[in-house]
Design an enzyme around this catalytic site. Structure first.
Site, mmCIF file in Angstrom:
data_model
loop_
_atom_site.group_PDB
_atom_site.id
_atom_site.type_symbol
_atom_site.label_atom_id
_atom_site.label_comp_id
_atom_site.label_asym_id
_atom_site.label_seq_id
_atom_site.Cartn_x
_atom_site.Cartn_y
_atom_site.Cartn_z
ATOM 1 N N GLU A 344 -37.288 -88.916 -21.330
ATOM 2 C CA GLU A 344 -37.255 -88.124 -22.566
ATOM 3 C C GLU A 344 -36.493 -88.803 -23.700
ATOM 4 O O GLU A 344 -35.733 -88.164 -24.417
ATOM 5 C CB GLU A 344 -36.628 -86.738 -22.285
ATOM 6 C CG GLU A 344 -37.456 -85.918 -21.315
ATOM 7 C CD GLU A 344 -36.814 -84.570 -20.962
ATOM 8 O OE1 GLU A 344 -37.562 -83.595 -20.875
ATOM 9 O OE2 GLU A 344 -35.588 -84.505 -20.772
HETATM 10 C C1 TNX Z 1 -36.457 -82.291 -17.607
HETATM 11 S S1 TNX Z 1 -36.558 -84.219 -15.372
HETATM 12 C C2 TNX Z 1 -35.394 -83.173 -17.652
HETATM 13 C C3 TNX Z 1 -34.033 -82.647 -17.646
HETATM 14 C C4 TNX Z 1 -33.988 -81.149 -17.678
HETATM 15 C C5 TNX Z 1 -35.069 -80.594 -16.781
HETATM 16 C C6 TNX Z 1 -35.049 -79.099 -16.694
HETATM 17 C C7 TNX Z 1 -35.957 -85.090 -16.391
HETATM 18 C C8 TNX Z 1 -35.947 -86.468 -16.022
HETATM 19 N N1 TNX Z 1 -35.512 -84.538 -17.531
HETATM 20 O O1 TNX Z 1 -33.306 -83.189 -18.741
HETATM 21 O O2 TNX Z 1 -32.733 -80.739 -17.242
HETATM 22 O O3 TNX Z 1 -36.308 -80.997 -17.257
HETATM 23 O O4 TNX Z 1 -35.965 -78.648 -15.749
#
Ligand code: TNX
Length: 543
Positions: A344
């Site tokens: 992300e």
């Molecule tokens: C996605 S999974 C994210 C996290 C959040 C999560 C909540 C991932 C690598 N990144 O930053 O906490 O979703 O479900």
């Protein structure tokens, strides 16, 4: 109430009762539960399911005279013996001394046979008969996993911390067991909400019961930096000073962290530390203005948005920071793996992302560790030996899956954490008070009923190193909440990681899982009573 009738074993117990002149089926469910606890659990009726089970012969019953025997000179094996004694003493009330194998006969024997190649690094053999129980493994990790099998063969009441009547009987026969995958992980996000050393140890103990062998700690994110770094002290003192919702947060001193690593190692779990970069980095950016492209530190963040922060890729100081952090973390890490996040990074341009991940990976290699990254790392160039952790969905775009598959075919190992299967922060159903829904509802069947070896199109099973169940904690702050979300999904993920594909079957799994209910309760775990599982009804004896 239909639940009792769906379990063939309970039905058998009721029939036995009827034959013995006891009240017939339809009598108080507590009668069935009492029977459940006194007949030995059929060999192999445990989670994760063992690879091979040969039941037969008379059982073994522990007594006040039982000893735990360990080959002289094997320190780690002796420690496993003491761990076993620690599990069994409070509920049995037996002294269970740990003695040299040669000093006694029978009882519980833990022995190492390094030449027994068929058992691999983590496998074991359990043989049970009237004279005792013998656990054989090549090394202490196998003995430790064998001990988990032995404890699950005993009545659930063995998990209590006060003396119970028993009897403490292990069915006769042999189990030979090796894991399907080498990587069987659980992740705890200690950044969104901070969890203390004692809380992490508690979780480690729960994971051990199900033969999990990796504890991935998500140590940094926008909301908190949780590990002391001597060369950048404000990361922890300032960046760790709060959490989601604005609480006081916290961080691990290096001694705290060493204690977690030591404790995990005593449960045969490798700690995989994660510093999430270049996104998810607000806590670091808030601690040092010089890490920001504009030289201005943002305020600390206590909300739950994602994707808004990025380390300054063009700034040379950024790489001094990465180098120092990785060096200090590598020095605290006996395990092979170091996780650098990479998910992300919505505030980092693509070229910058690729350049950053390249440099970060080289720094990890420089300090002798192997990279793990979230699967977005396949959008850059995974270093040789890197693992990527897939957290997409069944419905993720084919192109994204294909990019991961291509990396896998080119030698990048995969750890599978599909969010709509194994994210422990997803709600079970619309009624679940805690958790997220962005990946959909994940009830117990969904988290168990898939095959890691055949999950991603175009990925050979040989590229799959294993599975991991992440627990993100934006909405989870207490031990009770953690337990409620992890159980009973976590045992299912552990089974996917350990048990051969041939044992995979939802209809039998749900019955085996139901039998774990009293055990979870005896361990003090207030698990989610999913309606998909035929939990035994009625009071659990002593419960
Ligand atoms: C996605 S999974 C994210 C996290 C959040 C999560 C909540 C991932 C690598 N990144 O930053 O906490 O979703 O479900």
């Amino acid at each position: 109430m239909h639940r009792l009738r769906t379990s063939p074993r309970l039905l058998g117990a009721l029939l036995l009762l009827a034959a013995a002149g006891a009240p017939a089926a339809g009598a108080a469910p507590s009668v069935a539960s009492a029977t459940l606890s006194s007949a030995p659990r059929p060999l192999g009726r445990i989670v994760p399911a063992p690879a091979s089970v040969t039941p037969g012969g008379p059982p073994y019953t522990l007594t006040a005279a039982t000893r735990i025997r360990v080959d002289r000179g094997h320190r780690a094996a002796r420690a496993v013996g003491h761990y076993l004694a620690g599990v069994l003493r409070p509920s049995t009330g037996f002294p269970l001394p740990v003695v040299d194998a040669a000093a006694a006969r029978g009882g519980i024997l833990l022995r190492l046979r390094p030449a027994d190649a068929a058992l691999g690094d983590e496998g074991y053999r359990l043989e049970s008969g009237p004279g005792g129980v013998t656990l054989t493994a090549r090394g202490p990790a196998g003995l430790f996993h064998g001990v988990q099998t032995l404890r699950q063969q005993l009545p659930a009441e063995v998990e209590r911390d006060t003396v119970r009547p028993g009897p403490w009987t292990v069915a006769g026969g042999a189990v030979t067991d090796v894991p399907r995958f080498a990587y069987r992980g659980a992740m705890l996000d200690v950044s969104r909400h901070f969890f203390t050393v004692a809380q992490v140890k508690r979780y480690i103990d729960r994971l051990a019961v199900y033969k999990i062998n990796k504890l991935h700690l998500h140590l940094s994110d926008d909301q908190g930096w949780r590990i002391a770094v001597d060369s950048w002290p404000r990361l922890a003192t300032h960046g760790g000073s709060t959490q989601v919702g604005g609480g006081p947060g916290g961080h691990y001193t290096k001694d705290d962290y060493r204690e977690i690593v030591r404790y995990a190692a005593s449960r045969y779990q490798e700690v995989v530390p994660e510093i999430d970069m270049p996104g998810h980095s607000n806590a670091a950016l808030a601690s040092y203005p010089g890490l920001n492209c504009d030289g201005v530190a943002p305020p600390l963040y206590t909300g739950t948005s994602v994707g808004f922060s990025s380390l300054c890729v063009a700034e040379p100081r950024t790489y001094d920071f990465v180098d120092d952090v990785i060096r200090e973390l590598a020095a605290l890490t006996p395990g092979r793996h170091l996780h650098i996040g990479g998910d992300e990074a919505h505030s980092t341009g693509h070229a910058d992302y690729v350049a950053f991940m390249d440099r970060a990976q080289r720094i990890v290699a420089k300090y002798g560790k192997s990279v793990i990254g979230w699967h977005q790392l396949t959008g850059a160039v995974p270093a040789p030996g890197a693992l990527v952790q897939y957290w997409g969905l069944d419905r993720s775009p084919a192109a994204e899956k294909e990019r991961v598959a291509l990396a896998a075919r080119n030698g990048t190992g995969l750890v599978l954490s599909p969010a709509d299967r194994v994210y422990l922060d997803m709600k079970y159903t619309a009624d679940t008070p805690l958790g997220h829904t962005w990946a959909g509802y994940v009830d117990v069947r969904r988290s168990y009923d898939w095959d890691p070896g055949a999950y991603l199109p175009g990925v050979p099973e040989s590229a799959v190193r294993g599975v991991e169940a992440p627990l993100w904690t934006e909405r989870i702050a207490t031990d009770a909440q953690l337990d409620r979300m992890a159980f009973p999904r976590l045992p299912g993920v552990a089974e996917l990681g350990w048990s051969p594909a041939a044992t995979h079957d939802w209809e039998t799994y749900r019955v085996r899982l139901a039998e774990q209910g009293p055990r979870l309760a005896a361990l003090g775990i207030d698990y989610h009573r999913s309606s998909q599982v035929p939990w035994p009804v009625g009071p659990v004896p002593g419960g």
